[in-house]
Design an enzyme around this catalytic site. Structure first.
Site, mmCIF file in Angstrom:
data_model
loop_
_atom_site.group_PDB
_atom_site.id
_atom_site.type_symbol
_atom_site.label_atom_id
_atom_site.label_comp_id
_atom_site.label_asym_id
_atom_site.label_seq_id
_atom_site.Cartn_x
_atom_site.Cartn_y
_atom_site.Cartn_z
ATOM 1 N N HIS A 52 -2.796 6.663 4.358
ATOM 2 C CA HIS A 52 -1.350 6.690 4.569
ATOM 3 C C HIS A 52 -0.776 8.031 4.112
ATOM 4 C CE1 HIS A 52 -1.505 2.640 5.714
ATOM 5 N NE2 HIS A 52 -0.838 2.045 4.733
ATOM 6 N N CYS A 88 0.815 -1.217 0.000
ATOM 7 C CA CYS A 88 0.000 0.000 0.000
ATOM 8 C C CYS A 88 0.849 1.268 0.000
ATOM 9 C CB CYS A 88 -0.955 -0.007 1.191
ATOM 10 S SG CYS A 88 -0.175 -0.381 2.777
#
Length: 354
Positions: A242, A130
């Site tokens: 994130h 990710c």
């Protein structure tokens, strides 16, 4: 013409997001099945606003006649069942780390290296980590302009990267802190509520963690084998989204305005770089969004040809589910899905992957 699509790991956070994303983006589906472990068989999951799927048992499922399977069940499960699906000529897009560095299996971010899909001769395509995925989207236009040679990145990764259990732990610790309950530490190595943990995945012999290693090797496989990467990966008390602080050192002189123009035009990137209070994007603002947001773009005066910036992205979408669906879309666009796909044809000796 639509496809017969299987979603493996359909009851997990990423699996549910894959189903949601397939429906939102109207991927051409004629038939869809949700698969998970035996203990989850019989549960129900949503596909779009109106359709509900009853989860079937992956262990007894026959992939024969199915066109494409999007896997997100955990590495050990993918290791066992993805080759079985591929052997049945069902293309696999795998979201785990198991196949990412295997020769002959492309590691793909469609905005960056969609052409690599034509090399998926084993019937399996890997989805990157990710934190790597969003970084690749931001670095690609800059690499095309200036040829990146070194990347130093610090990540600030949401607890959803550790799955539903990670989100539950942050929630319970946060709630408990207001009534003086001692925190229960299970998913993470230390308390995550009101804290930062510079440790994701296991430690390696050189002192880096597996997550940091992944960012380095995946960048070289996706973008350029000559790029050096130093990553420090940190878990933060954020549920979704994130963030990354990235500094790059380039081979060619960096022009800030050219960098801005390239990022504005780049697919999957939104540049919001206003040098004022609030003129940047934070993780809470990217939740549910498909793009990678770039802010705080500036020259790095500490190295020759240096540039620094901040980027955020929804890790459940671009970092996982969205990228998997985009891979499926790119396979469709390149006519690589189906029993007549060139991916199922014998590989000419000269084209065999190294």
């Amino acid at each position: 013409m639509g496809y017969r699509v299987a979603v493996v790991g359909a009851t997990g956070a990423v699996g549910r997001e894959i189903l949601k994303t397939l429906a939102e983006r109207q991927f051409p589906v004629d038939e869809i099945v949700a698969l998970a472990s035996a203990r989850s068989a019989g549960r129900e999951v949503s596909f779009g606003e109106k359709k509900v799927l009853k989860v079937q048992n992956l262990e007894t499922f026959d992939f024969t006649g199915w066109d494409i399977a999007l896997f997100s069940p955990g590495g050990a499960v993918s290791a066992k069942y993805a080759p079985k699906a591929a052997a049945a000529k069902c293309l696999v897009v795998d979201n785990t780390s198991h196949f990412r560095m295997e020769p002959g299996i492309p590691l793909v971010v469609p905005e960056v290296n969609a052409a690599a899909l034509k090399k998926a001769r084993k019937g399996i395509i890997a989805n990157p980590n990710c934190s790597t995925a969003q970084m690749m989207v931001a670095l690609k236009p800059l690499h095309d302009l200036f040829t990146i040679r070194r990347v130093v990145v610090s990540t600030y990764q949401a607890v959803s990267g550790a799955g539903k259990s990670g989100m539950d732990e942050l929630f319970s610790q946060t709630k408990g802190s207001f009534v003086n309950d001692p925190p229960t530490v299970a998913q993470f190595t230390k308390q995550i509520a009101f804290n930062l943990i510079p440790h994701i995945d296991r430690f390696m012999e050189d002192g880096s963690t597996k997550e940091e290693w992944k960012m380095a090797v995946e960048t070289r496989k996706i973008l350029d084998p000559d790029i050096k990467v130093l990553a420090t990966c940190v878990r933060v008390p954020v549920f979704i989204g994130h963030s990354e602080a990235i500094s790059i050192e380039c081979e060619k002189p960096v022009d800030l305005e050219k960098a801005r123009a390239a990022l504005r035009k780049a697919p999957g990137v939104v540049l919001r770089d206003e040098r004022e209070d609030g003129g940047y994007v934070t993780p809470i603002e990217c939740v549910g969004e498909d793009d990678t947001y770039v802010s705080r773009l500036r020259i790095d005066p500490t190295v020759e040809n240096g540039l620094a910036f901040w980027c955020v992205s929804d890790n459940l979408r671009k970092g996982a589910a969205l990228n998997a669906v985009q891979i499926a879309e790119s396979l469709d666009e390149q006519h690589l899905i189906g029993k007549d796909s060139p991916l199922w044809q014998p590989v000419p000796r000269a084209e065999e992957p190294s």
